[in-house]
Scaffold this motif. Structure first.
Motif, PDB file in Angstrom:
ATOM      1  N   SER A   1      32.618  49.719   4.701  1.00  0.00           N
ATOM      2  CA  SER A   1      32.009  49.129   5.955  1.00  0.00           C
ATOM      3  C   SER A   1      31.297  50.498   6.789  1.00  0.00           C
ATOM      4  CB  SER A   1      32.965  48.531   6.915  1.00  0.00           C
ATOM      5  OG  SER A   1      34.233  49.382   7.144  1.00  0.00           O
ATOM      6  N   ALA A   2      31.782  51.467   6.219  1.00  0.00           N
ATOM      7  CA  ALA A   2      31.246  52.933   7.239  1.00  0.00           C
ATOM      8  C   ALA A   2      30.074  53.479   6.401  1.00  0.00           C
ATOM      9  CB  ALA A   2      32.244  53.970   6.748  1.00  0.00           C
ATOM     10  N   VAL A   3      29.525  52.723   5.101  1.00  0.00           N
ATOM     11  CA  VAL A   3      28.371  53.242   4.620  1.00  0.00           C
ATOM     12  C   VAL A   3      27.056  52.916   5.428  1.00  0.00           C
ATOM     13  CG1 VAL A   3      26.895  52.610   2.752  1.00  0.00           C
ATOM     14  CG2 VAL A   3      29.434  53.013   2.359  1.00  0.00           C
ATOM     15  N   GLN A   4      27.060  52.141   6.237  1.00  0.00           N
ATOM     16  CA  GLN A   4      25.892  51.611   7.120  1.00  0.00           C
ATOM     17  C   GLN A   4      25.645  52.422   8.042  1.00  0.00           C
ATOM     18  OE1 GLN A   4      28.566  49.773   6.049  1.00  0.00           O
ATOM     19  NE2 GLN A   4      27.882  47.613   5.816  1.00  0.00           N
ATOM     20  N   MET A   5      26.762  52.992   8.835  1.00  0.00           N
ATOM     21  CA  MET A   5      26.633  54.056   9.894  1.00  0.00           C
ATOM     22  C   MET A   5      26.154  55.520   9.114  1.00  0.00           C
ATOM     23  SD  MET A   5      29.302  55.356  12.652  1.00  0.00           S
ATOM     24  CE  MET A   5      29.065  53.933  13.677  1.00  0.00           C
ATOM     25  N   ILE A   6      26.874  55.855   8.130  1.00  0.00           N
ATOM     26  CA  ILE A   6      26.538  57.200   7.492  1.00  0.00           C
ATOM     27  C   ILE A   6      25.124  57.174   7.216  1.00  0.00           C
ATOM     28  CG2 ILE A   6      26.837  58.672   5.603  1.00  0.00           C
ATOM     29  CD1 ILE A   6      29.790  58.113   6.116  1.00  0.00           C
ATOM     30  N   GLU A   7      24.678  56.133   6.225  1.00  0.00           N
ATOM     31  CA  GLU A   7      23.509  56.031   5.584  1.00  0.00           C
ATOM     32  C   GLU A   7      22.462  55.933   6.775  1.00  0.00           C
ATOM     33  OE1 GLU A   7      19.689  54.461   4.767  1.00  0.00           O
ATOM     34  OE2 GLU A   7      20.951  53.028   5.811  1.00  0.00           O
ATOM     35  N   ASN A   8      22.439  54.970   7.739  1.00  0.00           N
ATOM     36  CA  ASN A   8      21.657  55.034   8.824  1.00  0.00           C
ATOM     37  C   ASN A   8      21.338  56.277   9.683  1.00  0.00           C
ATOM     38  OD1 ASN A   8      22.190  51.594   9.918  1.00  0.00           O
ATOM     39  ND2 ASN A   8      21.452  52.347   7.919  1.00  0.00           N
ATOM     40  N   ASN A   9      22.475  56.751  10.068  1.00  0.00           N
ATOM     41  CA  ASN A   9      22.309  58.068  10.737  1.00  0.00           C
ATOM     42  C   ASN A   9      21.774  59.433  10.082  1.00  0.00           C
ATOM     43  OD1 ASN A   9      23.254  57.622  13.757  1.00  0.00           O
ATOM     44  ND2 ASN A   9      25.054  56.911  12.309  1.00  0.00           N
ATOM     45  N   LEU A  10      22.166  59.488   8.761  1.00  0.00           N
ATOM     46  CA  LEU A  10      21.704  60.561   7.836  1.00  0.00           C
ATOM     47  C   LEU A  10      19.977  60.330   7.330  1.00  0.00           C
ATOM     48  CD1 LEU A  10      24.650  61.353   5.479  1.00  0.00           C
ATOM     49  CD2 LEU A  10      23.727  62.259   7.456  1.00  0.00           C
ATOM     50  N   THR A  11      19.918  59.236   7.243  1.00  0.00           N
ATOM     51  CA  THR A  11      18.534  58.837   7.083  1.00  0.00           C
ATOM     52  C   THR A  11      17.509  58.974   8.072  1.00  0.00           C
ATOM     53  OG1 THR A  11      18.946  57.246   5.527  1.00  0.00           O
ATOM     54  CG2 THR A  11      16.720  56.980   6.069  1.00  0.00           C
ATOM     55  N   SER A  12      17.920  58.712   9.372  1.00  0.00           N
ATOM     56  CA  SER A  12      17.128  58.767  10.697  1.00  0.00           C
ATOM     57  C   SER A  12      17.444  60.375  11.148  1.00  0.00           C
ATOM     58  CB  SER A  12      17.561  57.892  11.540  1.00  0.00           C
ATOM     59  OG  SER A  12      18.786  57.950  12.011  1.00  0.00           O
ATOM     60  N   THR A  13      18.312  60.994  10.547  1.00  0.00           N
ATOM     61  CA  THR A  13      18.376  62.584  10.920  1.00  0.00           C
ATOM     62  C   THR A  13      18.908  62.484  12.335  1.00  0.00           C
ATOM     63  OG1 THR A  13      16.187  63.145  11.547  1.00  0.00           O
ATOM     64  CG2 THR A  13      16.761  63.651   9.349  1.00  0.00           C
ATOM     65  N   LYS A  14      19.690  61.574  12.624  1.00  0.00           N
ATOM     66  CA  LYS A  14      20.560  61.445  14.027  1.00  0.00           C
ATOM     67  C   LYS A  14      21.842  62.582  13.872  1.00  0.00           C
ATOM     68  CE  LYS A  14      18.586  57.232  15.621  1.00  0.00           C
ATOM     69  NZ  LYS A  14      19.088  55.863  15.951  1.00  0.00           N
ATOM     70  N   MET A  15      22.192  62.418  12.854  1.00  0.00           N
ATOM     71  CA  MET A  15      23.592  63.342  12.568  1.00  0.00           C
ATOM     72  C   MET A  15      23.550  63.864  11.332  1.00  0.00           C
ATOM     73  SD  MET A  15      26.343  60.273  13.539  1.00  0.00           S
ATOM     74  CE  MET A  15      27.910  61.436  13.781  1.00  0.00           C
ATOM     75  N   TRP A  16      24.367  64.942  11.085  1.00  0.00           N
ATOM     76  CA  TRP A  16      24.427  65.598   9.948  1.00  0.00           C
ATOM     77  C   TRP A  16      25.521  65.034   9.146  1.00  0.00           C
ATOM     78  CZ3 TRP A  16      20.601  68.822   8.908  1.00  0.00           C
ATOM     79  CH2 TRP A  16      19.791  69.348   9.743  1.00  0.00           C
ATOM     80  N   PHE A  17      25.785  65.220   7.912  1.00  0.00           N
ATOM     81  CA  PHE A  17      26.886  64.747   7.049  1.00  0.00           C
ATOM     82  C   PHE A  17      28.122  65.327   7.607  1.00  0.00           C
ATOM     83  CE2 PHE A  17      29.814  64.533   3.550  1.00  0.00           C
ATOM     84  CZ  PHE A  17      29.650  63.396   3.335  1.00  0.00           C
ATOM     85  N   GLN A  18      28.154  66.755   7.871  1.00  0.00           N
ATOM     86  CA  GLN A  18      29.485  67.265   8.403  1.00  0.00           C
ATOM     87  C   GLN A  18      30.003  66.784   9.581  1.00  0.00           C
ATOM     88  OE1 GLN A  18      30.378  69.575   6.254  1.00  0.00           O
ATOM     89  NE2 GLN A  18      32.385  69.974   7.492  1.00  0.00           N
ATOM     90  N   ASP A  19      28.994  66.025  10.513  1.00  0.00           N
ATOM     91  CA  ASP A  19      29.657  65.255  11.609  1.00  0.00           C
ATOM     92  C   ASP A  19      30.643  64.141  11.298  1.00  0.00           C
ATOM     93  OD1 ASP A  19      27.849  66.931  13.485  1.00  0.00           O
ATOM     94  OD2 ASP A  19      26.151  65.332  13.186  1.00  0.00           O
ATOM     95  N   PHE A  20      30.351  63.761  10.007  1.00  0.00           N
ATOM     96  CA  PHE A  20      31.098  62.440   9.680  1.00  0.00           C
ATOM     97  C   PHE A  20      32.330  62.893   8.934  1.00  0.00           C
ATOM     98  CE2 PHE A  20      27.001  60.529   9.487  1.00  0.00           C
ATOM     99  CZ  PHE A  20      27.346  59.493  10.580  1.00  0.00           C
ATOM    100  N   VAL A  21      32.449  64.423   8.396  1.00  0.00           N
ATOM    101  CA  VAL A  21      33.570  65.021   7.568  1.00  0.00           C
ATOM    102  C   VAL A  21      34.509  65.115   8.765  1.00  0.00           C
ATOM    103  CG1 VAL A  21      34.213  66.894   6.287  1.00  0.00           C
ATOM    104  CG2 VAL A  21      31.980  65.857   5.822  1.00  0.00           C
TER     105      VAL A  21
END
Length: 194
Positions: free
Chosen positions: A162-182
């Motif tokens: 269920s976290a895939v949506q948030m990560i994909e949406n935010n990375l695709t729109s460049t609102k966040m970096w991957f490291q922000d999730f790590v």
């Protein structure tokens, strides 16, 4: 593992080959990814050797979202449960834009080896991997591999479906970096966003 061959293509060469094979294409602009894939298949550029000497394909040229790759084929019911959870909308109504790769050529390939099989012109900011841990663990934590070239090295993280949506949406729109999730992962290394 052997280093992949540099498969950067000369656009003029690709266009000339496509024309010789009956494809109408302009002299300028981007060559569609399906036509590049066709050229690569015809010239054997869609395969990369792994450390066991197998010639594995490049991952698909998907353009519509993040790529979810299945590497464990032991339990189809668990796989379908993961896919259903990934595709389910969030409470806010957001959905993940995911392209799925179920190529058995990638069976049992460790997640850290998958990035070598990305085409040179990929636009993915993250890969999601369904591996043996995903299938066996009741939470089905996928591997997320951050592909942000501005922040090497490649980072990995386990996430619940269920976290895939948030990560994909935010990375695709460049609102966040991957490291922000790590940095938001729980002590066991799994990101759970409820």
């Amino acid at each position: 593992m052997p280093e992949p061959t540099d498969t950067r293509l000369d656009a003029r060469t690709v266009r000339a080959w496509l024309r010789r094979n009956g494809v109408e294409i302009s002299d300028r602009g981007r060559i569609p990814s399906d036509l590049i894939a066709r050229y690569e298949r015809a010239h054997g550029l869609d395969r990369i050797p792994d450390d066991q000497g197998r010639a594995l394909p490049l991952l698909p040229h998907f353009l519509h979202g993040a790529l979810l790759i299945r590497t464990d084929f032991s339990d189809d019911d668990a796989w379908l449960a993961v896919i259903a959870a990934v595709r389910a909308p969030t409470v806010e109504g957001f959905t993940a834009h995911i392209d799925i790769c179920e190529d058995r050529a990638f069976a049992d390939l460790p997640p850290d080896r998958l990035t070598a099989h990305l085409p040179n012109r990929h636009r993915h900011s993250v890969l999601f991997v369904v591996d043996a841990v995903t299938i066996r663990n009741p939470e089905h934590p996928l591997v997320a591999i951050g592909l942000d070239v501005t922040q090497p090295p490649v980072a990995t993280l386990r996430i619940i479906p269920s976290a895939v949506q948030m990560i994909e949406n935010n990375l695709t729109s460049t609102k966040m970096w991957f490291q922000d999730f790590v940095v938001q992962a729980d002590p066991d290394g799994v990101l759970r966003l409820y």
